[in-house]
Design a protein around this motif. Structure first.
Motif, PDB file in Angstrom:
ATOM      1  N   ASP A  45     -32.520  35.759  17.434  1.00  0.00           N
ATOM      2  CA  ASP A  45     -33.163  36.478  18.830  1.00  0.00           C
ATOM      3  C   ASP A  45     -34.116  35.584  19.535  1.00  0.00           C
ATOM      4  O   ASP A  45     -34.634  35.881  20.298  1.00  0.00           O
ATOM      5  N   GLY A  46     -34.699  34.557  18.788  1.00  0.00           N
ATOM      6  CA  GLY A  46     -35.669  33.469  19.405  1.00  0.00           C
ATOM      7  C   GLY A  46     -37.199  34.051  18.600  1.00  0.00           C
ATOM      8  O   GLY A  46     -38.030  33.517  18.970  1.00  0.00           O
ATOM      9  N   LEU A 118     -30.434  33.757  10.455  1.00  0.00           N
ATOM     10  CA  LEU A 118     -29.479  34.570  11.270  1.00  0.00           C
ATOM     11  C   LEU A 118     -29.895  35.934  11.264  1.00  0.00           C
ATOM     12  O   LEU A 118     -30.385  36.346  10.305  1.00  0.00           O
ATOM     13  N   GLY A 119     -29.462  36.869  12.101  1.00  0.00           N
ATOM     14  CA  GLY A 119     -29.814  38.183  12.223  1.00  0.00           C
ATOM     15  C   GLY A 119     -31.354  38.605  12.254  1.00  0.00           C
ATOM     16  O   GLY A 119     -32.229  37.971  12.725  1.00  0.00           O
ATOM     17  N   ALA A 172     -34.127  25.651  17.580  1.00  0.00           N
ATOM     18  CA  ALA A 172     -33.706  26.503  16.492  1.00  0.00           C
ATOM     19  C   ALA A 172     -33.040  27.716  17.159  1.00  0.00           C
ATOM     20  O   ALA A 172     -32.056  28.173  16.536  1.00  0.00           O
ATOM     21  N   ALA A 173     -33.713  28.394  17.844  1.00  0.00           N
ATOM     22  CA  ALA A 173     -33.435  29.530  18.694  1.00  0.00           C
ATOM     23  C   ALA A 173     -32.172  29.413  19.449  1.00  0.00           C
ATOM     24  O   ALA A 173     -31.434  30.571  19.414  1.00  0.00           O
ATOM     25  N   ALA A 174     -31.845  28.241  19.903  1.00  0.00           N
ATOM     26  CA  ALA A 174     -30.605  27.822  20.767  1.00  0.00           C
ATOM     27  C   ALA A 174     -29.366  27.696  19.889  1.00  0.00           C
ATOM     28  O   ALA A 174     -28.181  27.888  20.450  1.00  0.00           O
ATOM     29  N   ARG A 175     -29.457  27.302  18.770  1.00  0.00           N
ATOM     30  CA  ARG A 175     -28.360  27.112  17.747  1.00  0.00           C
ATOM     31  C   ARG A 175     -27.621  28.601  17.554  1.00  0.00           C
ATOM     32  O   ARG A 175     -26.446  28.402  17.066  1.00  0.00           O
TER      33      ARG A 175
END
Length: 176
Positions: A45-46, A118-119, A172-175
């Motif tokens: 979620d960034g 993730l998550g 990283a957030a955009a991946r």
């Protein structure tokens, strides 16, 4: 015990010298450095993980990006994975880490990494190392840095890497 840590020594260009130094020994060898790592963990979620240093450590209760010293025989990636796991319980895939760059400290170099997770992973903090943790926006990381809430030596070491770190965190957030 922290005094048992042994570090490989590097020269002024960051090349291994074949020498080692035990943490806490007096008389730091002139012209020698050891390697430290910091890993900016970015959630899908960034949000970015900040940890607060335990009250018994140097720079007590300061917020930071998780990290520490590279032990003798370790690579920077291995140390980054180990430090995040020891401090927070998160298990990172070393192959998924992105090295942002290297910053200077008086007797060390600081390699900075970014890792995407993730998550909303569960944290299990080591109370000897970490007093607290928070997933925060990048704006909050910037605010802690600007307000002097992070250890001063790390802030200085991060300074030349900051623009690249900002970009790496965004990627990283955009991946996800």
């Amino acid at each position: 015990m922290a005094d048992a840590e042994t570090w490989d020594l590097l020269d002024e260009q960051g090349r291994p010298t074949g020498e080692v130094h035990r943490r806490g020994e007096p008389a730091w060898p002139p012209g020698r450095f050891h390697l430290m790592v910091a890993t900016c963990v970015v959630r899908s979620d960034g949000l970015v993980l900040l940890t607060r240093r335990a009250a018994t450590k140097t720079f007590p209760l300061a917020w930071e990006i998780p990290g520490g010293s590279v032990l003798a025989g370790e690579t920077g990636v291995q140390a980054a994975v180990r430090e995040v796991r020891e401090e927070t319980g998160l298990v990172l895939d070393g192959e998924a880490l992105t090295r942002v760059g290297r910053g200077p400290l008086p007797t060390a170099f600081l390699d900075v990494y970014v890792a995407a997770v993730l998550g909303r992973p569960r944290l299990v903090l080591d109370p000897a190392e970490v007093d607290g943790a928070a997933w925060v926006s990048w704006a909050e990381v910037e605010a802690q840095r600007a307000a002097g809430g992070m250890p001063a030596p790390w802030v200085g070491s991060f300074a030349p890497l900051w623009p690249d770190l900002v970009q790496a965190v965004g990627r990283a957030a955009a991946r996800h």
